[in-house]
Design an enzyme around this catalytic site. Structure first.
Site, short mmCIF file in Angstrom:
data_model
loop_
_atom_site.label_atom_id
_atom_site.label_comp_id
_atom_site.label_asym_id
_atom_site.label_seq_id
_atom_site.Cartn_x
_atom_site.Cartn_y
_atom_site.Cartn_z
N GLU A 214 38.38 48.78 44.53
CA GLU A 214 37.71 47.85 45.44
C GLU A 214 36.62 48.74 46.46
O GLU A 214 36.33 48.31 47.56
CB GLU A 214 38.57 46.98 46.18
CG GLU A 214 39.30 45.92 45.16
CD GLU A 214 39.91 45.09 45.92
OE1 GLU A 214 40.13 44.84 47.10
OE2 GLU A 214 40.56 44.10 45.15
N GLU A 321 43.34 41.64 36.47
CA GLU A 321 44.17 40.83 37.31
C GLU A 321 43.86 39.40 36.97
O GLU A 321 43.42 38.57 38.10
CB GLU A 321 43.94 41.32 38.80
CG GLU A 321 44.20 42.69 39.24
CD GLU A 321 43.97 43.10 40.64
OE1 GLU A 321 43.64 42.08 41.31
OE2 GLU A 321 44.02 44.31 40.87
#
Ligand code: NAG
Ligand code: NAG
Ligand code: NAG
Ligand code: NAG
Ligand code: NAG
Length: 453
Positions: A214, A321
């Site tokens: 991220e 995910e």
């Protein structure tokens, strides 16, 4: 068995009519206009406008045929080149080039039913937290790899490939208290030690590393160590484990049109910056897309355009995910969750650069805050039913064909490894051969098998 069986590939003659004109319609179509994006509620005809559901499906079907399947023309002859008519062929898919994956936690370790369930469905895995820095070194200097070691052992024993999630994470929220307190110099020392420790331990055993999770939305390390921090750590991981693909992993790249931090263009720019850092030019990189979708209709135009753009980087894309939220206020919430999920799965699967789809939560043994495939008893939820159905649809079932008067059989199969068993119609002797099917191994789809009668 006196039948000798030779395989070789004929590299000539046949052009398959690979047409591409229809694809351009969607590719040329840029982001939908605001008007088109406005959602009018759930209605089969308006949800995916301006195309009909059939148009979305037929494009997906075409792309799957081109990118994920190969049309085989199998010719069977005797050594004297006479065609073998009436030979029975049994075609069995051994492996798939595409991976279905799932997240798992340490709770799998003492649960044999969960293990069995997992291994029967998935060929890829992500660990939810067990490889993260805060998990392996909660207290400075006290590393503990007991859980990830055992989880990786389980995966290895079942031929499940594992992503290394994650070496570092750029979100301040997920740093251990002791890490947050470090001066820049001490932080660099501690982070280097972390990288060296985890990457050396699992070097060569993982299918990829998320190096700096991220780093589009967050910048914990850049703020403290300078703007090249991510690129530097990719370099450090690469130097220890040069054969493993290094991923960026980000949310909201395909999920939300309005996220200013991580749209595909910015994702690719960041990727290029990492590649441009000294020593990183030969590094194998990949694109990780978390794919945490909200409880609202999917903007399929945006998903299609984003995946098309990201595919142009020529790198493997993994959905890492995947889940879809549920809106508890709606009566048909469970039904809508499945409808949205199916649209995302179908659209994602039709992009051949997408090498794997990892569902974030499988069994609700791991908790089920967003989306689960099963309840605690490992019985399917509607989401589990959908995924089972698509798993079936996207693999080649066992096929039986008989060669025609020219010794030829035609089949279209998903790319992967195959075993073909041929029964000689005269002697009734059967022999088997295994080979890889994809556009690189068999570019023209021609397979020539010789049977010594
Ligand atoms: C696994 O261990 C946990 C924690 O000790 C326990 O709650 C759970 O019941 C165990 N599961 C099985 C299947 O043994
Ligand atoms: C390491 O982790 C395992 C599994 O969570 C745990 O049982 C064990 O007590 C830990 N070891 C230490 C020294 O903390
Ligand atoms: C993703 O982007 C949307 C739109 O900007 C935003 O509402 C949402 O909070 C973002 N998700 C996260 C986890 O930040
Ligand atoms: C970051 O990397 C670039 C490209 O190698 C280099 O020119 C620049 O000096 C580096 N900046 C820092 C702060 O290290
Ligand atoms: C070729 O070989 C096969 C099997 O041995 C035999 O049945 C067939 O008659 C042969 N054909 C010719 C034209 O020789």
């Amino acid at each position: 068995m006196n039948t000798l069986f030779i395989i070789f590939l004929l590299l000539l003659c046949f052009f398959f009519l690979l047409k591409s004109e229809d694809i351009t319609r969607a590719q040329e179509d840029n982001y939908a206009t605001e008007e088109e994006k406005e959602v009018k509620g759930f209605d089969e005809n308006t949800l995916f406008s301006p195309y009909t559901k059939q148009e979305w499906r037929s494009y997906q079907h075409k792309k799957i045929n081109e990118g994920r399947k190969t049309r085989l023309k199998i010719m069977i002859t005797y050594p004297n080149k006479t065609a073998v008519t009436g030979a029975k062929l049994y075609i069995k898919q051994l492996t798939s080039d595409f991976h279905w994956g799932c997240g798992m936690t340490h709770r799998i370790l003492n649960n044999s039913a969960y293990k069995k369930w997992f291994a029967s469905k998935f060929t890829a895995a992500d660990f939810h937290n067990e490889l993260k820095w805060y998990y392996t070194e909660p207290t400075q200097g006290q590393e503990n790899y007991t859980d990830p070691d055992a989880m990786l052992k389980f995966a290895d024993e079942h031929g499940i490939i594992v992503r290394g999630h994650t070496v570092l994470w750029d979100d301040v929220k997920y740093q251990q208290k002791w890490v947050r307190k470090l001066s820049p110099e001490k932080l660099l020392q501690a982070a280097n030690k972390r990288v060296d420790s985890v990457v050396t331990r699992y070097k060569g055993r993982l299918v990829g590393w998320d190096v700096m999770n991220e780093n589009l939305h967050h910048n914990f390390f850049e703020k403290r160590l300078g703007k090249n921090a991510s690129a530097y750590f990719y370099n450090r991981v690469h130097n220890i484990d040069p054969d493993t693909t290094l991923y960026m992993n980000e949310f909201n790249t395909t999920e939300h049109v309005n996220d200013e931090w991580a749209p595909p263009e910015k994702y690719l720019r960041r990727l290029k910056k990492i590649q441009a850092y000294p020593g990183n030019s030969g590094m194998k990189m990949g694109i990780g897309l978390e794919c945490h979708y909200g409880a609202e209709p999917i903007d399929l135009h945006y998903v299609r355009n984003s995946l098309t753009l990201l595919s142009q980087a020529g790198l493997p894309i993994w959905l890492t995910e995947l889940d879809v939220k549920i809106d508890p206020t709606l009566e048909n919430k469970a039904q809508l969750q499945v409808i949205y999920l199916e649209e995302i799965l179908r659209e994602s699967f039709c992009h051949a650069a997408v090498k794997a789809i990892v569902i974030w939560t499988g069994a609700s043994i791991d908790g089920c805050d967003v989306m689960c495939m099963t309840n605690e008893k490992l019985e399917n939820t509607p989401v589990g039913d959908l995924i089972d159905r698509l798993m079936e649809e996207w693999k080649t079932g066992n096929i039986e064909v008989v060669s025609d008067s020219k010794g030829i059989s035609r089949v279209s199969v998903f790319n992967g490894r195959y075993e073909v068993t041929v029964v000689d119609p005269v002697t009734d002797v059967s022999s088997s051969v295994t080979f890889k099917v994809d556009k690189v191994s068999i570019p023209d789809g021609n397979v020539h098998l010789q049977v010594l009668g």
